[in-house]
Design an enzyme around this catalytic site. Structure first.
Site, PDB file in Angstrom:
ATOM      1  N   ASP A 227      -1.206   7.041   6.676  1.00 42.37           N
ATOM      2  CA  ASP A 227      -2.327   6.192   6.267  1.00 42.37           C
ATOM      3  C   ASP A 227      -2.506   5.132   7.351  1.00 42.37           C
ATOM      4  OD1 ASP A 227      -4.039   4.302   5.218  1.00 42.37           O
ATOM      5  OD2 ASP A 227      -2.874   3.929   3.397  1.00 42.37           O
TER       6      ASP A 227
ATOM      7  N   TRP B 191       0.810  -1.226   0.000  1.00 42.68           N
ATOM      8  CA  TRP B 191       0.000   0.000   0.000  1.00 42.68           C
ATOM      9  C   TRP B 191       0.835   1.264   0.000  1.00 42.68           C
ATOM     10  CZ3 TRP B 191      -4.310  -0.190  -2.219  1.00 42.68           C
ATOM     11  CH2 TRP B 191      -5.093  -1.341  -2.154  1.00 42.68           C
TER      12      TRP B 191
ATOM     13  N   LYS C 131     -11.911  -1.534   7.646  1.00 50.08           N
ATOM     14  CA  LYS C 131     -11.130  -2.503   8.404  1.00 50.08           C
ATOM     15  C   LYS C 131     -11.643  -2.543   9.848  1.00 50.08           C
ATOM     16  CE  LYS C 131      -8.016  -3.225   5.108  1.00 50.08           C
ATOM     17  NZ  LYS C 131      -8.544  -2.580   3.925  1.00 50.08           N
TER      18      LYS C 131
HETATM   19  C1  LIG Z   1      -3.232   0.464   4.318  1.00 51.69           C
HETATM   20  C2  LIG Z   1      -4.118   0.626   3.136  1.00 51.69           C
HETATM   21  N1  LIG Z   1      -4.078   1.800   2.444  1.00 51.69           N
HETATM   22  C3  LIG Z   1      -4.860   1.993   1.369  1.00 51.69           C
HETATM   23  C4  LIG Z   1      -5.730   1.023   0.915  1.00 51.69           C
HETATM   24  C5  LIG Z   1      -6.622   1.306  -0.271  1.00 51.69           C
HETATM   25  O1  LIG Z   1      -7.897   1.603   0.245  1.00 51.69           O
HETATM   26  P1  LIG Z   1      -9.178   1.958  -0.611  1.00 51.69           P
HETATM   27  O2  LIG Z   1      -9.649   0.698  -1.260  1.00 51.69           O
HETATM   28  O3  LIG Z   1     -10.159   2.496   0.402  1.00 51.69           O
HETATM   29  O4  LIG Z   1      -8.809   2.998  -1.608  1.00 51.69           O
HETATM   30  C6  LIG Z   1      -5.794  -0.204   1.578  1.00 51.69           C
HETATM   31  C7  LIG Z   1      -6.708  -1.265   1.134  1.00 51.69           C
HETATM   32  O5  LIG Z   1      -6.903  -2.277   1.710  1.00 51.69           O
HETATM   33  C8  LIG Z   1      -4.975  -0.397   2.722  1.00 51.69           C
HETATM   34  O6  LIG Z   1      -5.014  -1.545   3.421  1.00 51.69           O
END
Ligand SMILES: Cc1ncc(COP(=O)(O)O)c(C=O)c1O
Length: 365
Positions: A175, A105, A199
């Protein structure tokens, strides 16, 4: 909560607390005092304005957020924040932002930032297959970076920061999508935090953004309204039709955290016990259950492992499914097994999985 919900170890969307699911079911029939289904309630109603205010108040109480912080409920997921953050705070001609690349990510966030301005990768765990995080020292980080960006919990690899990286002088943006509200946060060390709901705090559709108000003055004036934090703030998170359903669930989960769990320190204790339960089995059979992350950086949210070969992974996942343990397949980029222990996953269900794993390993290892 049905048996399969209780044993839903999915990486996300994650399981929700049983009491919240009951309230959601009732609210879909009729929200008390409104005579209407949750799904038909107007985002311009007094009821929704009060719901948003309550959700924000609960977040502020749980985290100890003071008025220096703004709270937003946005759409577009964490991915939209990968762009909104650099569009707001990175300049083509200014200093580079430091990005810590620790897994799937954080790597995904990089091209979004590079489109907006200079990016420096302050640390990368790529060469080692994203098995470890940087150590707790500040060397390697730039003391005059535009900001430092990192992902507190790498959902795919199962790596979690147990320290806060970076320099005291540099704005820290994080994040926290996959460990938000799983433990207390030292807010004095952060300037902007974002986390999608799916989550730990609700269903997909809403993303919480916390940012220090003194950052707002840095935002350029030529951004599209929808990508401008100031516009969302001025409209109290109702610039257009917000995800009423998702925000309702988030408010109920925050209520659950406060009333049933007893706050973030209590949540952290429970999460630590769950993770310890599962890692204990893994450490008992290290040749059979092979954890992806190095020991010091293990995540309390996502326990990621491989069995000796891909066929073993597959057989294990099938045996789990037969026992009612679902959602355990690793992320498609990594394969293997991932047991996600988000807030709503119970200690008893985690112990059930640990017992099953112990028996399984004794038979197969
Ligand atoms: C730590 C993290 N950041 C970003 C994302 C991307 O999230 P989204 O699908 O809400 O754009 C995820 C997706 O699981 C994630 O686990």
């Amino acid at each position: 909560m049905g048996f399969r919900d209780e044993h839903n170890f999915s990486g996300g969307p994650g399981a929700l607390p049983a009491t919240v699911l009951t309230q959601v079911r009732q609210a879909i029939e009729e929200v008390p005092d409104t005579g209407l289904s949750l799904l038909g309630l107007s985002h311009r109603s007094d009821w929704f304005a009060a719901l948003l205010a309550t959700a924000e108040a609960r977040l502020r109480q749980l985290l100890g957020l003071d008025d220096a912080w703004a709270v937003l409920f946005l759409q577009g997921g964490a991915t939209q924040q990968f762009s909104m953050v650099p569009m707001s705070f990175l300049r083509r001609t200014g200093p580079a932002a430091d990005y810590i690349e620790t897994g799937y990510w954080s790597a995904k966030s990089l091209p979004h930032a590079s489109r907006c301005g200079p990016v420096r990768i302050a640390y990368s765990g790529r060469a080692e297959g994203f098995r470890a995080l940087p150590e707790a020292a500040t060397h390697g980080y730039n003391s005059d970076a535009a900001y430092l960006h990192y992902v507190s919990n790498e959902t795919v690899e199962g790596l979690q920061f147990h320290h806060i990286p970076g320099h005291a002088t540099v704005r820290r943006f994080c994040d926290m999508s996959s460990d938000f509200l799983s433990r207390p946060i030292d807010l004095s060390r952060f300037d902007l935090i974002y986390a999608h709901a799916q989550k730990n705090i609700g269903p997909a559709g809403v993303t919480v953004v916390l940012l220090r108000r003194d950052l707002l003055a840095q935002i350029p004036d030529d951004l599209p309204d929808f990508l401008d934090y100031r516009q969302h703030l001025a409209a109290a998170s109702r610039l257009n039709t917000p995800p009423v359903f998702a925000i309702f669930v988030v408010e109920r989960v925050l209520h659950w955290l406060q009333r049933e769990v007893g706050g973030l320190t209590a949540m952290q204790d429970i999460n630590a016990r769950k993770a310890a339960t599962l890692y204990a089995v893994i450490d008992e059979f290290p040749h059979f259950y092979r954890p992806h992350a190095c020991t010091v950086d293990r995540s309390q949210m996502n326990v990621v492992l491989h069995l000796p070969c891909a066929e073993d992974d597959e057989a294990f996942l099938q045996a789990c499914a037969q026992e009612g343990f679902v959602g355990l397949a690793g992320h498609r980029s990594l394969g293997g097994v991932r047991a996600s222990l988000y807030n709503a996953m119970g200690l008893a269900a985690t112990e059930d999985l640990a017992d099953f794993m112990r028996h399984y390993a004794r038979r197969r290892a």
